[in-house]
Design a protein around this motif. Structure first.
Motif, PDB file in Angstrom:
ATOM      1  N   VAL A 105     111.591 175.924 129.192  1.00 11.98           N
ATOM      2  CA  VAL A 105     112.153 176.300 127.892  1.00 11.98           C
ATOM      3  C   VAL A 105     113.605 176.709 128.130  1.00 11.98           C
ATOM      4  N   VAL A 106     114.510 176.066 127.417  1.00 16.10           N
ATOM      5  CA  VAL A 106     115.939 176.287 127.632  1.00 16.10           C
ATOM      6  C   VAL A 106     116.533 176.996 126.416  1.00 16.10           C
ATOM      7  N   CYS A 107     117.001 178.225 126.605  1.00 17.68           N
ATOM      8  CA  CYS A 107     117.587 178.991 125.493  1.00 17.68           C
ATOM      9  C   CYS A 107     118.603 180.007 126.017  1.00 17.68           C
ATOM     10  N   PRO A 108     119.679 179.531 126.657  1.00 18.73           N
ATOM     11  CA  PRO A 108     120.678 180.448 127.210  1.00 18.73           C
ATOM     12  C   PRO A 108     121.723 180.912 126.218  1.00 18.73           C
ATOM     13  N   GLY A 109     121.577 180.514 124.936  1.00 17.32           N
ATOM     14  CA  GLY A 109     122.600 180.856 123.960  1.00 17.32           C
ATOM     15  C   GLY A 109     123.781 179.912 124.078  1.00 17.32           C
ATOM     16  N   LEU A 110     124.885 180.279 123.456  1.00 20.46           N
ATOM     17  CA  LEU A 110     126.082 179.453 123.535  1.00 20.46           C
ATOM     18  C   LEU A 110     127.208 180.222 124.206  1.00 20.46           C
ATOM     19  N   LYS A 111     128.311 179.531 124.399  1.00 12.62           N
ATOM     20  CA  LYS A 111     129.477 180.104 125.071  1.00 12.62           C
ATOM     21  C   LYS A 111     130.556 180.413 124.044  1.00 12.62           C
ATOM     22  N   THR A 156     139.434 184.986 110.478  1.00 15.19           N
ATOM     23  CA  THR A 156     139.417 183.560 110.810  1.00 15.19           C
ATOM     24  C   THR A 156     138.019 183.060 111.144  1.00 15.19           C
ATOM     25  N   GLN A 157     137.821 181.779 110.889  1.00 14.12           N
ATOM     26  CA  GLN A 157     136.573 181.096 111.246  1.00 14.12           C
ATOM     27  C   GLN A 157     136.921 179.743 111.863  1.00 14.12           C
ATOM     28  N   PRO A 158     136.365 179.443 113.062  1.00 10.77           N
ATOM     29  CA  PRO A 158     136.698 178.197 113.754  1.00 10.77           C
ATOM     30  C   PRO A 158     135.835 177.033 113.264  1.00 10.77           C
ATOM     31  N   PRO A 159     136.024 175.838 113.811  1.00 14.77           N
ATOM     32  CA  PRO A 159     135.167 174.708 113.452  1.00 14.77           C
ATOM     33  C   PRO A 159     133.707 174.981 113.806  1.00 14.77           C
ATOM     34  N   MET A 160     132.819 174.409 113.021  1.00 14.59           N
ATOM     35  CA  MET A 160     131.394 174.521 113.295  1.00 14.59           C
ATOM     36  C   MET A 160     131.041 173.595 114.466  1.00 14.59           C
ATOM     37  N   PRO A 161     129.887 173.858 115.145  1.00 14.43           N
ATOM     38  CA  PRO A 161     128.943 174.931 114.866  1.00 14.43           C
ATOM     39  C   PRO A 161     129.309 176.241 115.561  1.00 14.43           C
ATOM     40  N   ILE A 162     128.940 177.337 114.910  1.00 16.84           N
ATOM     41  CA  ILE A 162     129.097 178.665 115.494  1.00 16.84           C
ATOM     42  C   ILE A 162     127.841 179.469 115.212  1.00 16.84           C
ATOM     43  N   LYS A 163     127.664 180.545 115.961  1.00 18.99           N
ATOM     44  CA  LYS A 163     126.525 181.419 115.668  1.00 18.99           C
ATOM     45  C   LYS A 163     126.842 182.266 114.446  1.00 18.99           C
ATOM     46  N   GLY A 296     117.062 178.341 119.839  1.00 20.83           N
ATOM     47  CA  GLY A 296     118.184 179.267 119.782  1.00 20.83           C
ATOM     48  C   GLY A 296     119.507 178.544 119.572  1.00 20.83           C
ATOM     49  N   ASP A 297     120.590 179.201 119.959  1.00 23.86           N
ATOM     50  CA  ASP A 297     121.937 178.719 119.644  1.00 23.86           C
ATOM     51  C   ASP A 297     122.325 177.436 120.370  1.00 23.86           C
ATOM     52  N   VAL A 298     121.608 177.067 121.434  1.00 22.49           N
ATOM     53  CA  VAL A 298     122.053 175.968 122.294  1.00 22.49           C
ATOM     54  C   VAL A 298     121.579 174.591 121.833  1.00 22.49           C
ATOM     55  N   ILE A 299     120.721 174.520 120.824  1.00 15.68           N
ATOM     56  CA  ILE A 299     120.112 173.237 120.480  1.00 15.68           C
ATOM     57  C   ILE A 299     120.987 172.389 119.562  1.00 15.68           C
ATOM     58  N   ALA A 304     121.152 176.650 111.016  1.00 15.75           N
ATOM     59  CA  ALA A 304     122.064 177.772 111.238  1.00 15.75           C
ATOM     60  C   ALA A 304     121.685 178.482 112.534  1.00 15.75           C
ATOM     61  N   LYS A 305     122.691 178.811 113.331  1.00 12.01           N
ATOM     62  CA  LYS A 305     122.453 179.467 114.619  1.00 12.01           C
ATOM     63  C   LYS A 305     122.397 180.979 114.404  1.00 12.01           C
ATOM     64  N   THR A 306     121.204 181.476 114.064  1.00 16.78           N
ATOM     65  CA  THR A 306     121.015 182.890 113.766  1.00 16.78           C
ATOM     66  C   THR A 306     119.785 183.421 114.496  1.00 16.78           C
ATOM     67  N   ALA A 307     119.683 184.752 114.594  1.00 14.99           N
ATOM     68  CA  ALA A 307     118.499 185.361 115.190  1.00 14.99           C
ATOM     69  C   ALA A 307     117.252 185.050 114.367  1.00 14.99           C
ATOM     70  N   ALA A 308     117.424 184.951 113.049  1.00 16.25           N
ATOM     71  CA  ALA A 308     116.291 184.603 112.186  1.00 16.25           C
ATOM     72  C   ALA A 308     115.764 183.214 112.510  1.00 16.25           C
TER      73      ALA A 308
END
Length: 408
Positions: A105-111, A156-163, A296-299, A304-308
């Protein structure tokens, strides 16, 4: 020659997704050997950082030791992953060891790519530059908000995707609400620069949000991407849709950094062309390796990349992994659910809940919480209920409202 240690299940990442999935698996199949690969000593409740930046939460309330949240039946391997080798069911770790697995299972989040904006790393945390995306600087946001009585504030908000795509504007709303209550908002020029073509990705919630943009008299700059910060001169540079560079002075600058998958993911056979783990968006199984799942955030899935989202995904991954292992679970599907509690003012939230394609997926009847309108009850949910549910339910494998059905 060192013999690699073998586990039934290896989970890469000890964040919200990793701990929830490990707990979910072990509650259903306690006989399995489960290892969690995670180098950090501290586990963070990241959804709380918006509230830290508004003076609602203390920063220390959003952190606990990693040891305290690890499932007791899991093996914690305190190391980072250097190389993923799914063809051989193996991982090479930063501590010099190799481990192998039956299922991964791979879920290290994003950078958080702080270096993606010229001058940001050096500027962050002083001279008016802050971000709620960092545990260290979220308290500085609140310090700046309290001290600003006049001048120019940029968000500011950068290009998607973001958490948590709503977090950049949450910082704006809560800051502006404080200035509104203090009677100084007319002396502050508030600006929101976003790379996106609209205020929010799901049109259903935009009218309620626009009312607050208007209330706070915030200037909305669509399709403007932050490219450079000159912290000495206090000038931020943006690139607009036409490719032109636009400069803006600031007294306070809240930055959401550009984001990408971790290096070891982007360099692995699991990644798609954009670097994210390539999964079936419903089963969350790797498209290339049948004994690998990700969440999680890495997929790569367009949720939406959220805890929910991670909370909804964890039991799907757990049951699908066990079904693959021959247990009596059926394959379950993830519908793209994500939640974004948009804190439009202190004490009120526009609760956005949606799935794939922007389909509305409310958890509550309209008479209780209607996502089209700001709600006091949604604020209480965010401020009081959700942190407790995170630490005491989600991370413990208690899947209230998200537990999938399975065959007995």
């Amino acid at each position: 020659m060192t013999v690699a240690k073998q586990y039934d299940v290896v989970i890469v990442g000890g964040g919200a997704a990793g701990i929830a999935t490990a707990s979910s698996i072990l509650r259903r199949a306690s006989h399995l050997s489960v290892a969690i690969v995670e180098p950090a000593d501290t586990h963070y409740y990241q959804p709380g950082w918006t509230m830290v930046g508004a003076g609602v939460f203390s920063s220390h309330s959003t952190s606990r030791t990693m040891a305290s949240v690890m499932p007791k039946a899991a093996n914690w391997i305190k190391a980072a992953v250097n190389i993923l080798d799914p063809s051989n069911n193996a991982l090479e770790l930063s501590n010099g060891t190799n481990i192998t697995y039956g299922r991964l299972v791979v879920c290290p989040g994003l950078k958080l790519n702080w270096s993606g904006v010229e001058g940001l790393e050096a500027a962050l945390g002083h001279n008016g530059v802050t971000s709620n995306y960092s545990y260290k600087t979220a308290p500085y946001t609140w310090e700046l908000v309290q001290n600003l009585k006049s001048g120019k504030a940029l968000f500011t908000q950068p290009p998607m995707p973001i958490k948590c795509a709503g977090a950049p504007q949450k910082a704006l709303y809560l800051s502006a609400d404080h200035w509104f209550r203090q009677g100084v908002i007319r002396d502050i020029d508030i600006n929101f620069f976003t790379s996106t073509p609209g205020l929010f990705g799901v049109a259903h919630y935009v009218p309620a949000l626009m009312k607050y943009i208007e209330k706070y008299d915030a200037a909305l700059h669509l399709q403007h991407t932050l490219t450079k910060i000159d912290s000495a001169a206090k000038i931020a540079t943006f690139r607009n849709q036409e490719g032109e560079l636009v400069e803006s002075e600031y007294d306070m600058l809240h930055v959401c950094p550009p984001q990408c998958a971790p290096d070891f993911i982007r360099q692995s056979p699991l990644a798609n062309s954009d670097g994210w783990v390539d999964v079936d968006q419903e089963t969350l199984q790797s498209k290339h390796f049948e004994n690998v799942w990700s969440l999680g955030d890495v997929i790569s899935a367009p949720n939406a990349k959220t805890a929910a989202a991670a909370r909804a995904q964890a039991p799907v991954v757990a049951t699908n992994l066990l079904a693959h292992a021959g247990s009596s679970y059926r394959v379950n599907h993830y519908n793209g659910y994500g939640s974004c509690p948009l804190t439009v003012e202190r004490g009120k939230i526009v609760l956005a809940e949606f799935g794939y394609g922007g389909k509305l997926l409310p958890s509550f009847p309209k008479w209780l919480i209607d996502g089209q309108y700001p709600s006091v009850l949604a604020w209480l949910l965010k401020a009081q209920a959700l942190p407790w549910l995170y630490w005491n339910a989600m991370l413990k494998g208690r899947e209230w409202l998200v537990k999938p059905e399975h065959n007995s």
